[in-house]
Design an enzyme around this catalytic site. Structure first.
Site, mmCIF file in Angstrom:
data_model
loop_
_atom_site.group_PDB
_atom_site.id
_atom_site.type_symbol
_atom_site.label_atom_id
_atom_site.label_comp_id
_atom_site.label_asym_id
_atom_site.label_seq_id
_atom_site.Cartn_x
_atom_site.Cartn_y
_atom_site.Cartn_z
ATOM 1 N N GLU A 11 33.338 64.475 21.872
ATOM 2 C CA GLU A 11 33.910 63.672 20.811
ATOM 3 C C GLU A 11 34.693 62.503 21.378
ATOM 4 O O GLU A 11 35.391 62.623 22.386
ATOM 5 C CB GLU A 11 34.866 64.526 19.985
ATOM 6 C CG GLU A 11 34.194 65.789 19.527
ATOM 7 C CD GLU A 11 34.615 66.210 18.146
ATOM 8 O OE1 GLU A 11 35.637 65.701 17.642
ATOM 9 O OE2 GLU A 11 33.911 67.049 17.580
ATOM 10 N N CYS A 57 40.001 57.004 22.059
ATOM 11 C CA CYS A 57 40.433 58.295 22.596
ATOM 12 C C CYS A 57 39.224 58.980 23.229
ATOM 13 O O CYS A 57 38.207 59.198 22.582
ATOM 14 C CB CYS A 57 41.024 59.147 21.481
ATOM 15 S SG CYS A 57 41.587 60.770 22.030
ATOM 16 N N CYS A 66 37.837 73.162 26.594
ATOM 17 C CA CYS A 66 39.006 73.132 27.469
ATOM 18 C C CYS A 66 39.384 74.552 27.831
ATOM 19 O O CYS A 66 39.262 75.467 27.023
ATOM 20 C CB CYS A 66 40.186 72.452 26.774
ATOM 21 S SG CYS A 66 41.633 72.265 27.850
ATOM 22 N N CYS A 99 45.956 76.230 24.993
ATOM 23 C CA CYS A 99 47.167 76.012 24.201
ATOM 24 C C CYS A 99 46.927 76.612 22.813
ATOM 25 O O CYS A 99 45.879 76.403 22.215
ATOM 26 C CB CYS A 99 47.479 74.521 24.099
ATOM 27 S SG CYS A 99 47.659 73.757 25.722
ATOM 28 N N CYS A 102 45.913 74.382 19.605
ATOM 29 C CA CYS A 102 44.902 73.324 19.752
ATOM 30 C C CYS A 102 43.510 73.849 19.421
ATOM 31 O O CYS A 102 43.089 74.897 19.930
ATOM 32 C CB CYS A 102 44.931 72.795 21.182
ATOM 33 S SG CYS A 102 43.598 71.646 21.549
ATOM 34 N N CYS A 110 44.809 64.422 16.695
ATOM 35 C CA CYS A 110 45.123 65.155 17.924
ATOM 36 C C CYS A 110 44.885 66.636 17.747
ATOM 37 O O CYS A 110 45.336 67.238 16.777
ATOM 38 C CB CYS A 110 46.598 65.004 18.278
ATOM 39 S SG CYS A 110 47.082 63.367 18.706
HETATM 40 N N1 SAH Z 1 44.494 68.193 27.436
HETATM 41 C C1 SAH Z 1 45.378 67.104 27.475
HETATM 42 C C2 SAH Z 1 44.916 65.917 26.677
HETATM 43 C C3 SAH Z 1 44.273 66.198 25.351
HETATM 44 S S1 SAH Z 1 45.272 66.901 24.091
HETATM 45 C C4 SAH Z 1 46.752 67.534 27.024
HETATM 46 O O1 SAH Z 1 46.888 68.615 26.486
HETATM 47 O O2 SAH Z 1 47.689 66.784 27.251
HETATM 48 C C5 SAH Z 1 46.188 65.461 23.522
HETATM 49 C C6 SAH Z 1 47.495 65.809 22.808
HETATM 50 O O3 SAH Z 1 47.240 66.451 21.556
HETATM 51 C C7 SAH Z 1 48.390 66.743 23.602
HETATM 52 O O4 SAH Z 1 49.677 66.203 23.701
HETATM 53 C C8 SAH Z 1 48.406 67.998 22.766
HETATM 54 O O5 SAH Z 1 49.629 68.672 22.904
HETATM 55 C C9 SAH Z 1 48.188 67.466 21.375
HETATM 56 N N2 SAH Z 1 47.655 68.441 20.418
HETATM 57 C C10 SAH Z 1 46.819 69.464 20.660
HETATM 58 N N3 SAH Z 1 46.540 70.126 19.510
HETATM 59 C C11 SAH Z 1 47.228 69.501 18.525
HETATM 60 C C12 SAH Z 1 47.317 69.696 17.116
HETATM 61 N N4 SAH Z 1 46.655 70.660 16.490
HETATM 62 N N5 SAH Z 1 48.089 68.842 16.403
HETATM 63 C C13 SAH Z 1 48.737 67.831 17.020
HETATM 64 N N6 SAH Z 1 48.670 67.593 18.348
HETATM 65 C C14 SAH Z 1 47.927 68.418 19.096
HETATM 66 FE FE1 SF4 Z 2 43.322 71.683 26.389
HETATM 67 FE FE2 SF4 Z 2 44.069 71.354 23.856
HETATM 68 FE FE3 SF4 Z 2 45.817 72.277 25.641
HETATM 69 FE FE4 SF4 Z 2 45.032 69.710 25.778
HETATM 70 S S1 SF4 Z 2 46.184 70.679 24.106
HETATM 71 S S2 SF4 Z 2 45.196 71.186 27.478
HETATM 72 S S3 SF4 Z 2 42.910 69.907 25.092
HETATM 73 S S4 SF4 Z 2 43.929 73.307 24.979
#
Ligand code: SAH
Ligand code: SF4
Length: 379
Positions: free
Chosen positions: A100, A136, A143, A147, A150, A370
């Site tokens: 994406e 983006c 991944c 987290c 996410c 995000c």
């Molecule tokens: N993997 C990297 C970059 C991609 S995620 C990272 O985690 O930094 C980009 C951003 O989106 C990160 O700051 C993450 O904390 C945030 N993010 C992930 N899931 C989210 C969600 N459901 N709502 C808002 N932000 C989110």
């Molecule tokens: Fe991976 Fe999502 Fe965590 Fe970024 S926020 S490191 S994309 S699991």
């Protein structure tokens, strides 16, 4: 795997850097400047067929295609358009899987760091509704970091993207919007699917291609990491010309909460991440961004804001905080922050002397915001 007319395996050229292209051309018995024309054709003119390279004599184009070479790049297979102008793309790789990429005209108010809202179109942009935009970019399919908030995490890691597949997302989107790099202000954020610092070589390879061959500036790029310490340490060694700005997904006021929502924190706790970030020699006026996702009732309380402020101050880093209201996704057990919580959080940080910006959610209606990237095919 596709077999070309002559039965040889396809030889992709897109994704090769100057040295790689020079090698191919040398093997083909061509002078070195031909490889520069080839780079120009793929990375600046955004051509996708050898036969379209008019700087090459027909015989050379035919010879290269006859040998199975191709300048094809990942292509936009599907487009989802948001009411707010954001577009989410499924970009298909040569392997047939998709990642994406998101286009956000006018920026998202976060990466620019000025918190500005979408304004009127510029005076010279009669035919388009934007005069700057943010792309983006994804670095992996899925991944592995897991987290808890996410959606991409739900996929697990499917595979690493190559440098060409990462840069190809950008070139395809620039092409779709007929971007003129000298005129249009384009920011890149490596914040799509995946953890860039767990695919370091390809991520940096893509950055180098985009800087050296396409002509984008590393100062208009930001890479976000969940805090992969060895990756940050490597990144700190990169020369400024190819080093994007750095964003750290902090997301919690302390190690206890962070370990709960980001299991990676057990391996590399906040202090270890901050120590690694200190190794990055910032440019004049450059600041590190701490991203902070507000989870309703979990990380969005006034005492959390005060704790975050103390934490950021303690680091002694030139830093700012980007606040992101959590975007919901199916099967993720969190809540959006309540009305006004993000604004109050920002004010609480400001009161403690910490600069904070709100990142407007973009393209939530098309699952482009995000943490919502999961190859959701339903528009
Ligand atoms: N993997 C990297 C970059 C991609 S995620 C990272 O985690 O930094 C980009 C951003 O989106 C990160 O700051 C993450 O904390 C945030 N993010 C992930 N899931 C989210 C969600 N459901 N709502 C808002 N932000 C989110
Ligand atoms: Fe991976 Fe999502 Fe965590 Fe970024 S926020 S490191 S994309 S699991």
């Amino acid at each position: 795997m596709q077999i070309s007319r002559e039965g040889t395996a396809p030889k992709p050229l897109f994704g090769l850097d100057a040295a790689g292209l020079a090698e191919v051309m040398a093997t083909a018995g061509e002078p070195a400047w031909r490889s520069r024309q080839l780079a120009e054709a793929m990375y600046r003119q955004r051509l996708t067929e050898l036969d379209a390279i008019t700087t090459f004599p027909k015989a050379l184009r035919d010879k290269l295609s006859g040998e199975g070479f191709s300048i094809a790049r990942p292509r936009i297979a599907q487009v989802f358009k948001s009411v707010d102008g954001t577009e989410r793309y499924l970009v298909e790789t040569s392997r047939g899987d998709t990642v994406e990429t998101v286009w956000m005209p006018e920026g998202d108010g976060g990466e620019a760091g000025d918190g500005s809202e979408a304004g009127e179109a510029g005076p010279d942009s009669k035919s388009r509704s934007w005069d700057r935009a943010t792309i983006c970019v994804s670095s992996q399919v899925g991944c592995a970091v897991n987290c808890q908030f996410c959606l991409t995490a739900k996929l697990g890691l499917q595979r690493n993207l190559t440098a060409g597949e990462i840069a190809g997302q950008v070139i395809s989107v620039l092409d779709r919007h007929t971007v003129e790099l000298g005129r249009d202000r384009i920011n890149l954020v490596f914040m799509g699917m995946g953890e860039p610092f767990l695919n370091y070589e390809s991520f940096m390879g893509a950055v180098k291609l985009l800087v050296e061959e396409t002509g984008l500036s590393s100062q208009r790029m930001t890479v976000s990491t969940s805090g992969i310490v060895p990756g940050i340490e490597r990144f700190a060694q990169e020369p400024d010309a190819v080093r994007p700005k750095l964003a750290i997904s902090l997301n919690a006021p302390n190690d206890e909460v962070r370990s709960e929502i980001m299991p990676v924190n057990r391996k590399w706790p906040i202090e270890a991440v901050v120590d690694a970030v200190r190794q990055v020699r910032l440019r004049p006026r450059e600041r590190v961004t701490f991203e902070y996702v507000l989870l309703g009732g979990v990380t969005d309380r006034p005492q959390d804001a005060r704790e975050v402020a103390r934490l950021v101050r303690r680091t002694g880093l030139a830093a700012k905080v980007n606040l992101i209201a959590w975007n919901p996704g199916p099967g993720i057990p969190y809540q959006m922050p309540r009305e006004g919580a993000v604004e109050s959080f920002k004010n609480a940080l400001a009161a403690e002397g910490i600069t904070a910006y709100l990142r407007r959610p973009r393209g939530r209606d098309i699952y482009a915001a995000c943490g919502q990237l999961k190859r959701t095919v339903e528009g």
